[in-house]
Design an enzyme around this catalytic site. Structure first.
Site, mmCIF file in Angstrom:
data_model
loop_
_atom_site.group_PDB
_atom_site.id
_atom_site.type_symbol
_atom_site.label_atom_id
_atom_site.label_comp_id
_atom_site.label_asym_id
_atom_site.label_seq_id
_atom_site.Cartn_x
_atom_site.Cartn_y
_atom_site.Cartn_z
ATOM 1 N N GLU A 1 0.827 -1.209 0.000
ATOM 2 C CA GLU A 1 0.000 0.000 0.000
ATOM 3 C C GLU A 1 0.861 1.258 0.000
ATOM 4 O OE1 GLU A 1 -2.904 2.555 2.951
ATOM 5 O OE2 GLU A 1 -2.534 0.446 3.420
ATOM 6 N N SER B 1 -4.350 5.514 -0.329
ATOM 7 C CA SER B 1 -5.717 4.992 -0.222
ATOM 8 C C SER B 1 -6.691 6.149 -0.316
ATOM 9 C CB SER B 1 -5.911 4.240 1.099
ATOM 10 O OG SER B 1 -5.826 5.137 2.191
#
Length: 403
Positions: free
Chosen positions: A327, A330
């Site tokens: 990640e 987001s």
């Protein structure tokens, strides 16, 4: 309730307790009023007054006890309400952390004809990262960015802010310390309080994202959204305890206690959130494309959404030394969840106040982005390729070289 979403026990019991306390308090207050009227000579006989006065005192103590019980019951009900998560969108995949659905991939995963090095080995050779002295000064999961590392931080921050401004965002330098109301309102206490640093003496919290301050900026206000969403690009330092991450990402600057971040934040009408969510995601993708980083977009499963999001997309970039996507950014659609708690409203076509909606999206989490850049763009001789969009803020250099 969607599969994977956490249940919150005790809300009905807390509500029953609160209703009972209110009923008891009202009855005792009425009885006390009658006794006080007798004691004051408004009703009854004078010889009855001493006994009535004693009874009034006893009732006063009972009323005070009932009021305390009501306050405790109200607090318990409020605590139960604060634990309730947002409603999950129907399109969200069920399951937990391992059940996110990949929507698409972009960019070509690089191959190397030499042994790849991780970002710490590269950063140390460049004189860009100093983990040892970071630990000496502040402890584990802290670091210094030095020389080209510091310049990369400034370059990424300026690139992110300039692109956000070009897209119509208002730049904001947000405070990193906030009051409890802002943390509660955005859903970062309760389930997430283990992640949060608190300054006990001043009853303030260090934010894990400028989302908290940006949401709280318009608490108890009525916004003018007649011209469309109101968008901010907030820069702040972010602090996370990383509780429960023992043994994970202990090497490097991928998972740290402090980092800087540029966060997009939108206030809009509830019916606009789906389209706005996709716009935030598109701006994040364009940013990573400009940095020449391969990535994939994933739709986060219900059990991994956290408290405030109804839907969340992560963008995971490729890390060569791990051989997987991690990640990097987001974006979350929080619908009216945060705005309702913070009392943020707008006026509809009839001029009536309505609850607004909020969305957030990370444009650049700088430390983790630096780690990815160093790994993806490494060269056999130890140099690191500089993407074209960053060169104006790095003196025009095309690569960073050791020594």
């Amino acid at each position: 309730m969607r599969p994977g979403r956490r249940r919150v026990p005790g809300r009905r019991a807390a509500d029953r307790r609160r209703r009972a306390a209110r009923g008891c308090q009202a009855g005792r207050r009425s009885a006390r009023g009658a006794e006080e009227r007798l004691a004051g000579g408004q009703e009854g006989h004078p010889e009855e007054r001493p006994a009535v006065l004693e009874r009034a005192k006893a009732l006063a103590a009972e009323v005070k006890e009932a009021e305390e019980e009501q306050r405790a019951a109200d607090a318990a009900l409020r605590e139960a309400h604060l634990k309730l998560p947002n409603v999950v969108a129907d399109e969200v995949p069920p399951g937990g952390e391992d059940d996110a659905v990949t929507l698409r991939t972009a960019g070509e995963v690089p191959t190397y004809d030499f042994p790849v090095r991780d970002h710490i080995e590269i950063g140390e050779a460049l004189g860009a990262i100093d983990m040892e002295r970071g630990a000496k000064v502040s402890g584990a999961r802290f670091y210094f960015l030095t020389g080209p590392g510091a310049l990369l931080e400034f370059a990424l921050a300026q690139l992110a802010i300039s692109r956000a401004v070009a897209a119509g965002f208002t730049p904001v330098i947000a405070p990193a310390l906030v009051k409890p109301e802002a943390m509660e309102g955005t859903g970062f206490l309760g389930e997430h309080d283990e992640e949060v640093y608190k300054i006990e003496r001043d009853d303030l919290y260090l934010v894990g994202t400028s989302e908290v301050a940006l949401a709280g900026m318009h608490a108890k206000e009525v916004l003018d959204l007649s011209a469309g969403p109101r968008r901010y690009a907030g820069w702040s330092s972010c602090f996370r305890r990383e509780a429960g991450s023992y043994g994970k990402d202990t090497r490097g600057i991928i998972r740290v206690h402090w980092f800087d971040k540029v966060e997009m934040f939108s206030f809009c009408r509830p019916e606009e959130t789906e389209a706005e969510h996709l716009r935030l995601l598109a701006w994040e993708e364009e940013f990573l494309q400009a940095l020449e980083l391969p990535y994939r977009v994933v739709d986060i499963a219900a059990g991994d959404l956290g408290t405030s999001a109804t839907r969340k997309y992560d963008i995971e970039a490729w890390f060569p030394t791990q051989g997987t996507y991690r990640e990097l950014t987001s974006t979350s659609d929080c619908t009216t969840f945060q705005a309702r708690r913070l009392n943020i409203r707008y006026r509809d076509e009839d001029g009536k106040p309505q609850t607004a909606a909020t969305l957030n999206g990370t444009l650049c989490a700088i430390a983790r982005t630096i780690a990815c850049l160093l790994e993806v763009h490494q060269r056999a001789d130890g140099a690191v390729h500089v993407p074209k969009v960053l060169r104006p803020w790095l003196g025009g250099v095309e690569e960073l070289t050791p020594g």
